[in-house]
Design a protein around this motif. Structure first.
Motif, PDB file in Angstrom:
ATOM      1  N   SER A 122       0.837  -1.208   0.000  1.00 53.66           N
ATOM      2  CA  SER A 122       0.000   0.000   0.000  1.00 53.66           C
ATOM      3  C   SER A 122       0.869   1.253   0.000  1.00 53.66           C
ATOM      4  O   SER A 122       0.663   2.167  -0.815  1.00 53.66           O
ATOM      5  CB  SER A 122      -0.914   0.003   1.228  1.00 53.66           C
ATOM      6  OG  SER A 122      -1.774  -1.111   1.229  1.00 53.66           O
ATOM      7  N   GLU A 123       1.831   1.324   0.909  1.00 52.32           N
ATOM      8  CA  GLU A 123       2.710   2.489   0.974  1.00 52.32           C
ATOM      9  C   GLU A 123       3.628   2.567  -0.242  1.00 52.32           C
ATOM     10  O   GLU A 123       3.875   3.654  -0.783  1.00 52.32           O
ATOM     11  CB  GLU A 123       3.557   2.452   2.255  1.00 52.32           C
ATOM     12  CG  GLU A 123       2.786   2.693   3.535  1.00 52.32           C
ATOM     13  CD  GLU A 123       2.012   1.467   4.009  1.00 52.32           C
ATOM     14  OE1 GLU A 123       1.004   1.638   4.714  1.00 52.32           O
ATOM     15  OE2 GLU A 123       2.441   0.342   3.662  1.00 52.32           O
ATOM     16  N   ILE A 124       4.115   1.410  -0.707  1.00 53.11           N
ATOM     17  CA  ILE A 124       4.991   1.396  -1.878  1.00 53.11           C
ATOM     18  C   ILE A 124       4.225   1.870  -3.112  1.00 53.11           C
ATOM     19  O   ILE A 124       4.722   2.682  -3.899  1.00 53.11           O
ATOM     20  CB  ILE A 124       5.564  -0.019  -2.099  1.00 53.11           C
ATOM     21  CG1 ILE A 124       6.589  -0.324  -1.000  1.00 53.11           C
ATOM     22  CG2 ILE A 124       6.208  -0.151  -3.478  1.00 53.11           C
ATOM     23  CD1 ILE A 124       7.073  -1.758  -0.985  1.00 53.11           C
ATOM     24  N   GLY A 125       3.003   1.383  -3.280  1.00 48.73           N
ATOM     25  CA  GLY A 125       2.185   1.824  -4.408  1.00 48.73           C
ATOM     26  C   GLY A 125       1.899   3.310  -4.347  1.00 48.73           C
ATOM     27  O   GLY A 125       1.882   4.003  -5.375  1.00 48.73           O
ATOM     28  N   ARG A 171       2.709   8.780  -6.524  1.00 52.43           N
ATOM     29  CA  ARG A 171       3.144  10.161  -6.369  1.00 52.43           C
ATOM     30  C   ARG A 171       4.241  10.507  -7.378  1.00 52.43           C
ATOM     31  O   ARG A 171       4.267  11.621  -7.934  1.00 52.43           O
ATOM     32  CB  ARG A 171       3.650  10.399  -4.945  1.00 52.43           C
ATOM     33  CG  ARG A 171       2.569  10.352  -3.876  1.00 52.43           C
ATOM     34  CD  ARG A 171       1.481  11.386  -4.112  1.00 52.43           C
ATOM     35  NE  ARG A 171       1.978  12.744  -4.022  1.00 52.43           N
ATOM     36  CZ  ARG A 171       1.954  13.481  -2.919  1.00 52.43           C
ATOM     37  NH1 ARG A 171       1.455  12.979  -1.797  1.00 52.43           N
ATOM     38  NH2 ARG A 171       2.423  14.704  -2.931  1.00 52.43           N
ATOM     39  N   LYS A 172       5.138   9.567  -7.634  1.00 50.63           N
ATOM     40  CA  LYS A 172       6.194   9.799  -8.631  1.00 50.63           C
ATOM     41  C   LYS A 172       5.593   9.987 -10.015  1.00 50.63           C
ATOM     42  O   LYS A 172       6.145  10.697 -10.853  1.00 50.63           O
ATOM     43  CB  LYS A 172       7.190   8.632  -8.646  1.00 50.63           C
ATOM     44  CG  LYS A 172       8.133   8.603  -7.458  1.00 50.63           C
ATOM     45  CD  LYS A 172       9.052   7.401  -7.518  1.00 50.63           C
ATOM     46  CE  LYS A 172      10.148   7.589  -8.552  1.00 50.63           C
ATOM     47  NZ  LYS A 172      11.198   8.521  -8.083  1.00 50.63           N
ATOM     48  N   TRP A 173       4.466   9.321 -10.274  1.00 45.74           N
ATOM     49  CA  TRP A 173       3.800   9.429 -11.573  1.00 45.74           C
ATOM     50  C   TRP A 173       2.768  10.556 -11.614  1.00 45.74           C
ATOM     51  O   TRP A 173       2.042  10.687 -12.592  1.00 45.74           O
ATOM     52  CB  TRP A 173       3.117   8.106 -11.918  1.00 45.74           C
ATOM     53  CG  TRP A 173       4.078   7.004 -12.234  1.00 45.74           C
ATOM     54  CD1 TRP A 173       5.382   7.125 -12.614  1.00 45.74           C
ATOM     55  CD2 TRP A 173       3.800   5.605 -12.238  1.00 45.74           C
ATOM     56  NE1 TRP A 173       5.940   5.884 -12.836  1.00 45.74           N
ATOM     57  CE2 TRP A 173       4.991   4.937 -12.615  1.00 45.74           C
ATOM     58  CE3 TRP A 173       2.672   4.843 -11.942  1.00 45.74           C
ATOM     59  CZ2 TRP A 173       5.071   3.547 -12.715  1.00 45.74           C
ATOM     60  CZ3 TRP A 173       2.750   3.466 -12.041  1.00 45.74           C
ATOM     61  CH2 TRP A 173       3.944   2.831 -12.422  1.00 45.74           C
ATOM     62  N   ASN A 174       2.688  11.330 -10.548  1.00 47.44           N
ATOM     63  CA  ASN A 174       1.765  12.472 -10.492  1.00 47.44           C
ATOM     64  C   ASN A 174       0.301  12.073 -10.655  1.00 47.44           C
ATOM     65  O   ASN A 174      -0.475  12.759 -11.336  1.00 47.44           O
ATOM     66  CB  ASN A 174       2.141  13.526 -11.548  1.00 47.44           C
ATOM     67  CG  ASN A 174       3.518  14.127 -11.290  1.00 47.44           C
ATOM     68  OD1 ASN A 174       3.839  14.504 -10.169  1.00 47.44           O
ATOM     69  ND2 ASN A 174       4.328  14.199 -12.333  1.00 47.44           N
ATOM     70  N   PHE A 175      -0.085  10.957 -10.046  1.00 50.71           N
ATOM     71  CA  PHE A 175      -1.491  10.554 -10.055  1.00 50.71           C
ATOM     72  C   PHE A 175      -2.320  11.554  -9.241  1.00 50.71           C
ATOM     73  O   PHE A 175      -1.820  12.150  -8.284  1.00 50.71           O
ATOM     74  CB  PHE A 175      -1.654   9.164  -9.437  1.00 50.71           C
ATOM     75  CG  PHE A 175      -1.347   8.024 -10.364  1.00 50.71           C
ATOM     76  CD1 PHE A 175      -0.664   8.220 -11.547  1.00 50.71           C
ATOM     77  CD2 PHE A 175      -1.746   6.733 -10.038  1.00 50.71           C
ATOM     78  CE1 PHE A 175      -0.372   7.163 -12.392  1.00 50.71           C
ATOM     79  CE2 PHE A 175      -1.462   5.667 -10.880  1.00 50.71           C
ATOM     80  CZ  PHE A 175      -0.772   5.884 -12.050  1.00 50.71           C
ATOM     81  N   CYS A 228      -4.158   8.286  -5.315  1.00 50.22           N
ATOM     82  CA  CYS A 228      -3.068   8.006  -4.378  1.00 50.22           C
ATOM     83  C   CYS A 228      -3.623   7.527  -3.039  1.00 50.22           C
ATOM     84  O   CYS A 228      -3.087   6.591  -2.430  1.00 50.22           O
ATOM     85  CB  CYS A 228      -2.216   9.259  -4.172  1.00 50.22           C
ATOM     86  SG  CYS A 228      -1.289   9.799  -5.636  1.00 50.22           S
ATOM     87  N   GLU A 229      -4.700   8.156  -2.594  1.00 46.99           N
ATOM     88  CA  GLU A 229      -5.279   7.779  -1.307  1.00 46.99           C
ATOM     89  C   GLU A 229      -5.846   6.361  -1.345  1.00 46.99           C
ATOM     90  O   GLU A 229      -5.700   5.601  -0.380  1.00 46.99           O
ATOM     91  CB  GLU A 229      -6.375   8.759  -0.910  1.00 46.99           C
ATOM     92  CG  GLU A 229      -6.974   8.436   0.457  1.00 46.99           C
ATOM     93  CD  GLU A 229      -8.055   9.401   0.876  1.00 46.99           C
ATOM     94  OE1 GLU A 229      -7.895  10.047   1.917  1.00 46.99           O
ATOM     95  OE2 GLU A 229      -9.077   9.483   0.157  1.00 46.99           O
TER      96      GLU A 229
END
Length: 298
Positions: free
Chosen positions: A188-191, A196-200, A205-206
């Protein structure tokens, strides 16, 4: 272990990987183009046609049980007109994720992973419709992307992830809890860090961060609850890539169900057994969709 410690560990793991899959360039350009108010479908089609893999996957998805067109659609321009501008973004994002993770991971077959992911997406859309959630496409995409962190673990930490799965075979424990025990963080945290790196968007993200704990969501707890229940349902119905996760699923006792009942008064009188039977009807469509996407090398 507190949430901050879990997230800090996840960030450390993700930052260590230099070759983390990225969203294809054309997909990023499509998403940017769709942000323009005066964009024309023809412009989007011309851009998408430069990526043959994306074009093929869009047409496969559109002719799948998810969209159910009355006649087969073979033209990308016609496909985009059929979808409408609002849904093109979601399809472009979905096909890009499939492209980024198209090859078998080291620990499990990628086809079984997408069966689970599309299953959660389709069931999320059904549940969202039943409770009156306004954005069905957001529910669908949230379901598809909720387990991105699992692919990271399978590809970039295969030994550790295999050990997690092995540790689950002799005791009743959930995957997320077994990961925390052994890795100090979970998918969950890794995803979430990947998203966030992909600017979702924040809502996506939540969901990725809290799909196992919807009661911790603040931006859209209803969406997180929908995906949580869909995830549980698909897991107990055999759409589960790890084949070792222990899941106890009693709809009436789930925190997510309590959240949804607060938001949708109509659920109070819903026959829960019938509700689950209706969700079962989606399973064959999921398998047909995944087969349509992965049985070809286009």
């Amino acid at each position: 272990m507190d949430k901050k410690a879990l997230m800090d560990k996840a960030e450390q793991l993700v930052e260590k990987i230099d070759d983390l899959p990225t969203i294809p360039v054309v997909a990023t350009q499509v998403l940017q183009l769709l942000d323009q108010e005066d964009v024309r479908i023809e412009e989007v089609a011309d851009l998408m046609l430069t990526d043959q893999v994306m074009t093929a996957r869009v047409l496969k998805m559109l002719n799948s049980p998810v969209y159910k067109p009355s006649n087969q659609i073979t033209s990308l321009r016609r496909a985009l007109v059929y979808l409408g501008a609002h849904h093109i973004r979601e399809v472009a994002l979905t096909t890009s994720l499939i492209s980024a993770f198209a090859d078998d991971s080291r620990v499990f077959g990628i086809k079984s992973f997408w069966e689970h992911s599309f299953g959660v997406g389709m069931v999320s859309k059904i549940i969202a419709s039943k409770i009156g959630y306004q954005d069905l496409e957001r529910a669908y995409i949230s379901g598809i992307i909720h387990d991105l962190g699992v692919v990271f673990l399978s590809n970039f930490m295969p030994g550790e992830f295999q050990a997690v799965l092995e540790s689950m075979k002799t005791r009743p424990v959930k995957l997320v809890d077994a990961e925390i025990e052994r890795l100090g963080t979970s998918h969950s945290e890794i995803g979430y860090c990947m998203a966030r790196k992909w600017n979702f968007p924040e809502a996506y993200c939540e969901v990725i961060a809290n799909h196992h704990h919807p009661d911790e969501a603040t931006t859209d707890p209803v969406l997180c609850s929908v995906v949580n229940l869909s995830d549980l349902f698909c897991t107990v119905r055999g759409l589960n890539y790890s084949n070792s996760e222990w899941v106890s699923f009693n709809l009436a006792e789930e925190p997510a169900w309590q959240i949804l009942k607060k938001e949708s008064l109509g659920l109070a009188d819903l026959d829960e057994a019938r509700f689950c039977y209706e969700l079962d009807d989606a399973i064959p469509d999921v398998k047909e969709l995944v087969n349509s996407i992965f049985n070809s090398k286009e």
